[in-house]
Design an enzyme around this catalytic site. Sequence first.
Site, mmCIF file in Angstrom:
data_model
loop_
_atom_site.group_PDB
_atom_site.id
_atom_site.type_symbol
_atom_site.label_atom_id
_atom_site.label_comp_id
_atom_site.label_asym_id
_atom_site.label_seq_id
_atom_site.Cartn_x
_atom_site.Cartn_y
_atom_site.Cartn_z
ATOM 1 N N ASP A 98 0.791 -1.233 0.000
ATOM 2 C CA ASP A 98 0.000 0.000 0.000
ATOM 3 C C ASP A 98 0.825 1.287 0.000
ATOM 4 O O ASP A 98 0.384 2.319 0.467
ATOM 5 C CB ASP A 98 -0.901 -0.011 1.241
ATOM 6 C CG ASP A 98 -0.114 -0.303 2.508
ATOM 7 O OD1 ASP A 98 1.087 0.011 2.545
ATOM 8 O OD2 ASP A 98 -0.697 -0.857 3.462
ATOM 9 N N GLU A 120 -1.618 -8.763 -1.739
ATOM 10 C CA GLU A 120 -2.023 -8.217 -0.429
ATOM 11 C C GLU A 120 -3.154 -7.197 -0.636
ATOM 12 O O GLU A 120 -3.166 -6.108 -0.058
ATOM 13 C CB GLU A 120 -0.840 -7.566 0.293
ATOM 14 C CG GLU A 120 -0.984 -7.508 1.796
ATOM 15 C CD GLU A 120 0.190 -6.831 2.483
ATOM 16 O OE1 GLU A 120 0.456 -5.653 2.230
ATOM 17 O OE2 GLU A 120 0.856 -7.511 3.278
ATOM 18 N N GLU A 132 -1.941 5.139 3.446
ATOM 19 C CA GLU A 132 -1.902 3.738 2.986
ATOM 20 C C GLU A 132 -3.297 3.238 2.600
ATOM 21 O O GLU A 132 -3.443 2.448 1.674
ATOM 22 C CB GLU A 132 -1.345 2.809 4.078
ATOM 23 C CG GLU A 132 0.106 3.046 4.447
ATOM 24 C CD GLU A 132 0.270 4.029 5.608
ATOM 25 O OE1 GLU A 132 -0.698 4.768 5.921
ATOM 26 O OE2 GLU A 132 1.369 4.079 6.186
ATOM 27 N N HIS A 207 7.376 3.441 12.532
ATOM 28 C CA HIS A 207 7.750 4.139 11.291
ATOM 29 C C HIS A 207 6.570 4.756 10.548
ATOM 30 O O HIS A 207 6.738 5.434 9.556
ATOM 31 C CB HIS A 207 8.467 3.174 10.338
ATOM 32 C CG HIS A 207 7.527 2.208 9.679
ATOM 33 N ND1 HIS A 207 7.018 2.417 8.421
ATOM 34 C CD2 HIS A 207 6.982 1.077 10.118
ATOM 35 C CE1 HIS A 207 6.201 1.422 8.127
ATOM 36 N NE2 HIS A 207 6.155 0.599 9.130
ATOM 37 N N ARG A 209 3.587 6.992 9.164
ATOM 38 C CA ARG A 209 3.377 8.439 9.042
ATOM 39 C C ARG A 209 2.380 8.936 10.082
ATOM 40 O O ARG A 209 2.547 10.001 10.653
ATOM 41 C CB ARG A 209 2.859 8.739 7.627
ATOM 42 C CG ARG A 209 3.065 10.148 7.173
ATOM 43 C CD ARG A 209 2.598 10.299 5.744
ATOM 44 N NE ARG A 209 3.535 9.735 4.797
ATOM 45 C CZ ARG A 209 4.505 10.412 4.211
ATOM 46 N NH1 ARG A 209 4.674 11.689 4.497
ATOM 47 N NH2 ARG A 209 5.313 9.843 3.351
ATOM 48 N N HIS A 238 14.275 3.099 12.127
ATOM 49 C CA HIS A 238 14.120 3.470 10.713
ATOM 50 C C HIS A 238 14.742 4.867 10.539
ATOM 51 O O HIS A 238 14.563 5.732 11.417
ATOM 52 C CB HIS A 238 12.610 3.517 10.452
ATOM 53 C CG HIS A 238 12.207 3.539 9.028
ATOM 54 N ND1 HIS A 238 12.351 4.654 8.250
ATOM 55 C CD2 HIS A 238 11.646 2.593 8.239
ATOM 56 C CE1 HIS A 238 11.884 4.391 7.043
ATOM 57 N NE2 HIS A 238 11.457 3.149 7.016
HETATM 58 N N1 UDP Z 1 12.203 -5.566 9.277
HETATM 59 C C1 UDP Z 1 13.531 -5.816 9.069
HETATM 60 N N2 UDP Z 1 14.460 -5.076 9.791
HETATM 61 C C2 UDP Z 1 14.092 -4.148 10.707
HETATM 62 C C3 UDP Z 1 12.708 -3.912 10.910
HETATM 63 C C4 UDP Z 1 11.785 -4.622 10.164
HETATM 64 O O1 UDP Z 1 13.899 -6.673 8.272
HETATM 65 O O2 UDP Z 1 14.976 -3.533 11.336
HETATM 66 C C5 UDP Z 1 11.222 -6.310 8.465
HETATM 67 C C6 UDP Z 1 10.129 -7.034 9.223
HETATM 68 O O3 UDP Z 1 10.513 -8.344 9.564
HETATM 69 C C7 UDP Z 1 8.954 -7.015 8.255
HETATM 70 C C8 UDP Z 1 9.178 -5.745 7.462
HETATM 71 O O4 UDP Z 1 10.529 -5.360 7.672
HETATM 72 O O5 UDP Z 1 9.014 -8.092 7.360
HETATM 73 C C9 UDP Z 1 8.236 -4.670 7.939
HETATM 74 O O6 UDP Z 1 8.550 -3.478 7.325
HETATM 75 P P1 UDP Z 1 7.999 -2.085 7.807
HETATM 76 O O7 UDP Z 1 7.681 -2.180 9.244
HETATM 77 O O8 UDP Z 1 8.997 -1.077 7.353
HETATM 78 O O9 UDP Z 1 6.711 -1.833 6.907
HETATM 79 P P2 UDP Z 1 5.175 -2.282 6.992
HETATM 80 O O10 UDP Z 1 5.122 -3.757 7.166
HETATM 81 O O11 UDP Z 1 4.532 -1.526 8.106
HETATM 82 O O12 UDP Z 1 4.627 -1.869 5.675
#
Ligand code: UDP
Length: 453
Positions: A98, A120, A132, A207, A209, A238
Site C-alpha cells: 500500500d 495483499e 496507505e 515508522h 506516518r 528506521h
Molecule cells: N524488518 C527488518 N528489519 C528491521 C525492521 C523490520 O527486516 O529492522 C522487516 C520485518 O521483519 C517485516 C518488514 O521489515 O518483514 C516490515 O517493514 P515495515 O515495518 O517497514 O513496513 P510495513 O510492514 O509496516 O509496511
Amino acid sequence: MKGKIVIITGTRPEIIKMAPIIHCFREVENLDLYLVHTGQHTDWNMSRVFIEEFELPEPYAYLNINTETQIKQIANILIGLEPILDEIAPDAVMAVGDTNSVLSAAIAANKIGIPFIHVEAGLRSFDMTMPEEVNRIIADHISSLNFPPTNRAASNLLMEGYPHEDIYVVGNPVIDSLIRMKDKAERSGILEDIEASKKPIITVTVHRRENLSRKERMMGIVDGIISLDLGTVVWPVHPHTLSILEKYGLLDKLKEKDNIIMTEPLGYIDFIGLMMRSSVIVTDSGGIQEESTFLGIPCVVVRNNTERPEALETGLSVLAGTDPKRIKYEVIRMSKIGVRPIVENNPFGDGKASIRIVDITLSYLRKGFSQRCETFQEHGPIYAALIANEMLSGRRISEVESTYGVKVISLFKKDGLIDLVRDMREIRQGEMLLVSGERSKISRLLESGSHKV
Ligand code: UDP
C-alpha cells in the site's frame, strides 16, 4: 512468444514479500521477469541488504526516487515508470502492499493499458486519513487480479463491488519468506552482537506516518517505552524515525536510558532472530503484526486501528494507541500471556502464497495453465452475506448470534442503507446480513432457509 512481467517494489516489506514470488517466477520457462525498484526508502542500503539476503537478482531499473513530499514522490515514480513500461511492454505489472510506489505502479500500468496485479489486496483499516488506506483502495480497484491474503480481505473487496472472479485468497507471501529464513534466523547472534544481556527482550519498531507526523503521538510512544522497566528494549530505528525523534527532541531522552538499545535497521535474518528472542513486540508495522502472529510472539500495536484484525482475533496482538500508561499496561499484560509455539492454522497463510500467485497469474495470462495449488483455506472465520427470510425475521441479532454461533458484522436495511449492529436490534425479512464464523456454523445458518446473496 515469451511472457514478460514487471515487478515493482519501493520499500523493504515489499522486497521481503515479493522475494518468494520472484523466486517462483524465475523457475518458469518462457517468462522474462523485470524488477524495478523505486527507492522510495531514503536509504538504498536499507533495501540492498534484503536483495542480498533473499538472493534476488539485481533490479533491471532503480529509480532513485527520494522522499520529498508525497505528491512529488508519486509524480516522480509515475514519470520514471512510463519509459520503462513502454520499453519492456510487459504482459502484466505486479506490486504488493500500500505504499506510494504501489499506487504509482497501479496508475502507470492502468494508464498505459497493462493489467495490474495486486498482492495483499483488500486490507482495510477503514481510516481514510491514512495515506496507505487511500493507496490500497485505488490500487485494488484498478487492478485486473487481486490476491487478498485472507477471507476477510476478500470480503472487503466483495463488499466494495469488486468482481469475485478476479479475487483469489492465497495467504500472505510474508509467511513464505518467514518460513524460508526461519532456520537462519534461529542461528542469528543478534543479541550478542548488540550486547543485549538482560532478559526479557522487548523489540520496538515505529515508522508509520500517522505516528511520525504527530508530535503528541511520538511523545506518548517514547514515554511508554521509557517507562518499561523490565529487561532490555531493542529498537532498530528506521532512518525517517531517527530524524523525527531528533526533530521532536525525544532522542536524548531515549539515549539516557541504559536498558534501551537503539540500533540501525537490521537485515531480515537478524530482525527475525531478534523477534524470535523477544517476549513482546511493540510496533506500528503491518508486516510485523503478521510475522509476530506466525511466530506466536505477543504484539502491542501502537496504533488506534489495524487493517490486520485477524491478528487481534488470535489474542496475540492488541491495539494500544499511543497513551504511555496504556502501552506499559499492555506490554506487561501481553508479556504474561507468554510466547506461544508457532501458531498452527495462523490466519495469514501456510507458506504457499507465492506458488499460488505465480500459478494463477500464469493461468490468467496464458489461459488454460493448470493450477498446482488450491487457494488458501484459512482456518479462521469465513464470511457470508445472506438475505433474512421468515426464519430470521423478528429475531434479535444477539439471539441469531448465540443460536448459530456466528457474528453479525453488518446489517443492510431493505432500502440498501447500512444500519448499526446492536444486540437487541430485530432483524426484518428482506434485510441483508454480513456474518462471520466457522465454516460449519455459517453453513448451518445458510441452510436454515435464508437466501444466500
Ligand atoms: N524488518 C527488518 N528489519 C528491521 C525492521 C523490520 O527486516 O529492522 C522487516 C520485518 O521483519 C517485516 C518488514 O521489515 O518483514 C516490515 O517493514 P515495515 O515495518 O517497514 O513496513 P510495513 O510492514 O509496516 O509496511
